[in-house]
Design a protein around this motif. Structure first.
Motif, PDB file in Angstrom:
ATOM      1  N   ALA A  44       9.755 -20.809  14.244  1.00 50.21           N
ATOM      2  CA  ALA A  44       9.735 -22.039  13.446  1.00 50.21           C
ATOM      3  C   ALA A  44      10.382 -21.817  12.085  1.00 50.21           C
ATOM      4  CB  ALA A  44       8.295 -22.530  13.259  1.00 50.21           C
ATOM      5  N   GLY A  45      10.191 -20.647  11.521  1.00 47.63           N
ATOM      6  CA  GLY A  45      10.864 -20.325  10.250  1.00 47.63           C
ATOM      7  C   GLY A  45      12.364 -20.283  10.399  1.00 47.63           C
ATOM      8  N   ALA A  46      12.838 -19.720  11.502  1.00 48.14           N
ATOM      9  CA  ALA A  46      14.280 -19.691  11.755  1.00 48.14           C
ATOM     10  C   ALA A  46      14.826 -21.105  11.931  1.00 48.14           C
ATOM     11  CB  ALA A  46      14.578 -18.844  12.987  1.00 48.14           C
ATOM     12  N   LEU A  47      14.101 -21.951  12.631  1.00 47.36           N
ATOM     13  CA  LEU A  47      14.538 -23.341  12.806  1.00 47.36           C
ATOM     14  C   LEU A  47      14.512 -24.109  11.480  1.00 47.36           C
ATOM     15  CD1 LEU A  47      12.912 -24.272  16.214  1.00 47.36           C
ATOM     16  CD2 LEU A  47      15.339 -24.041  15.721  1.00 47.36           C
ATOM     17  N   THR A  48      13.599 -23.760  10.612  1.00 48.03           N
ATOM     18  CA  THR A  48      13.558 -24.388   9.299  1.00 48.03           C
ATOM     19  C   THR A  48      14.787 -24.024   8.493  1.00 48.03           C
ATOM     20  OG1 THR A  48      11.143 -24.293   9.332  1.00 48.03           O
ATOM     21  CG2 THR A  48      12.163 -24.630   7.204  1.00 48.03           C
ATOM     22  N   VAL A  49      15.208 -22.775   8.583  1.00 53.41           N
ATOM     23  CA  VAL A  49      16.438 -22.354   7.900  1.00 53.41           C
ATOM     24  C   VAL A  49      17.640 -23.096   8.465  1.00 53.41           C
ATOM     25  CG1 VAL A  49      17.973 -20.384   7.525  1.00 53.41           C
ATOM     26  CG2 VAL A  49      15.520 -20.117   7.234  1.00 53.41           C
ATOM     27  N   VAL A  50      17.681 -23.279   9.778  1.00 52.66           N
ATOM     28  CA  VAL A  50      18.776 -24.027  10.403  1.00 52.66           C
ATOM     29  C   VAL A  50      18.782 -25.477   9.906  1.00 52.66           C
ATOM     30  CG1 VAL A  50      19.615 -24.950  12.603  1.00 52.66           C
ATOM     31  CG2 VAL A  50      18.950 -22.565  12.432  1.00 52.66           C
ATOM     32  N   ALA A  51      17.604 -26.085   9.821  1.00 46.91           N
ATOM     33  CA  ALA A  51      17.519 -27.464   9.340  1.00 46.91           C
ATOM     34  C   ALA A  51      17.983 -27.580   7.892  1.00 46.91           C
ATOM     35  CB  ALA A  51      16.096 -27.987   9.477  1.00 46.91           C
TER      36      ALA A  51
ATOM     37  N   VAL B 125       5.040 -25.080  14.716  1.00 48.97           N
ATOM     38  CA  VAL B 125       4.005 -24.782  13.723  1.00 48.97           C
ATOM     39  C   VAL B 125       2.656 -25.340  14.194  1.00 48.97           C
ATOM     40  CG1 VAL B 125       3.208 -25.362  11.393  1.00 48.97           C
ATOM     41  CG2 VAL B 125       5.518 -24.525  11.737  1.00 48.97           C
ATOM     42  N   LEU B 126       2.657 -26.535  14.747  1.00 47.49           N
ATOM     43  CA  LEU B 126       1.387 -27.098  15.238  1.00 47.49           C
ATOM     44  C   LEU B 126       0.790 -26.259  16.364  1.00 47.49           C
ATOM     45  CD1 LEU B 126       2.156 -30.914  15.173  1.00 47.49           C
ATOM     46  CD2 LEU B 126       0.699 -29.605  13.626  1.00 47.49           C
ATOM     47  N   VAL B 127       1.627 -25.844  17.308  1.00 48.76           N
ATOM     48  CA  VAL B 127       1.135 -25.008  18.407  1.00 48.76           C
ATOM     49  C   VAL B 127       0.650 -23.665  17.868  1.00 48.76           C
ATOM     50  CG1 VAL B 127       1.825 -23.789  20.510  1.00 48.76           C
ATOM     51  CG2 VAL B 127       2.559 -26.137  20.135  1.00 48.76           C
ATOM     52  N   ALA B 128       1.391 -23.106  16.912  1.00 49.11           N
ATOM     53  CA  ALA B 128       0.990 -21.819  16.337  1.00 49.11           C
ATOM     54  C   ALA B 128      -0.332 -21.941  15.582  1.00 49.11           C
ATOM     55  CB  ALA B 128       2.083 -21.306  15.410  1.00 49.11           C
TER      56      ALA B 128
ATOM     57  N   VAL C 271       4.954 -23.496   6.494  1.00 50.37           N
ATOM     58  CA  VAL C 271       4.555 -24.867   6.162  1.00 50.37           C
ATOM     59  C   VAL C 271       5.127 -25.273   4.807  1.00 50.37           C
ATOM     60  CG1 VAL C 271       2.563 -26.318   5.571  1.00 50.37           C
ATOM     61  CG2 VAL C 271       2.527 -24.918   7.630  1.00 50.37           C
ATOM     62  N   CYS C 272       5.087 -24.370   3.833  1.00 51.04           N
ATOM     63  CA  CYS C 272       5.675 -24.664   2.523  1.00 51.04           C
ATOM     64  C   CYS C 272       7.187 -24.855   2.634  1.00 51.04           C
ATOM     65  CB  CYS C 272       5.359 -23.558   1.530  1.00 51.04           C
ATOM     66  SG  CYS C 272       3.629 -23.520   1.040  1.00 51.04           S
ATOM     67  N   ALA C 273       7.852 -24.008   3.426  1.00 49.96           N
ATOM     68  CA  ALA C 273       9.300 -24.148   3.603  1.00 49.96           C
ATOM     69  C   ALA C 273       9.642 -25.456   4.294  1.00 49.96           C
ATOM     70  CB  ALA C 273       9.839 -22.968   4.410  1.00 49.96           C
TER      71      ALA C 273
END
Length: 119
Positions: free
Chosen positions: A108-115, A48-51, A17-19
């Motif tokens: 979701a963390g991996a997708l955040t890095v991609v974004a 993240v919402l589903v998690a 969430v912070c990332a």
């Protein structure tokens, strides 16, 4: 074991969430978002919402498993030697929900890095 998985998923949720918040700041400030960062950021937010929903369900199950056992009714005292009630199915369900949450948060963390990298 269920508390370890739940705690790991909770901590990873805070990090993701912070990332996401740090990655979203430049997008909001520039008001321009490319297609790839928008898709990966949106998917990450959805995951993240589903998690978080699964993590809440795991938390509820863990609270249920930690409740003290119900006292034996007076009519069933002669069966009190049967032992405590089995909490393993509830704990297993809580572990399952927390593990699913952990997997979704990792993705979701991996997708955040991609974004962040696609910007």
């Amino acid at each position: 074991m269920e508390l370890v998985v739940w705690n790991a998923a909770r901590r990873l949720a805070v990090f993701v969430v912070c990332a996401l918040a740090l990655v979203a700041v430049p997008f909001v400030r520039d008001a321009r978002i490319g297609l790839l960062p928008a898709i990966s950021g949106g998917l990450a937010m959805g995951l993240v919402l589903v998690a978080l929903l699964r993590l809440g369900r795991a938390s509820r199950l863990l609270r249920e498993a930690q409740r003290p056992p119900k006292p034996t009714p007076a009519a069933m005292v002669y069966r009190s030697g049967l032992g405590p009630e089995d909490r393993d199915p509830v704990e297993r369900a809580a572990t399952h929900q927390a593990a699913l949450s952990l997997m979704l948060l990792a993705f979701a963390g991996a997708l955040t890095v991609v974004a962040a990298a696609a910007r």
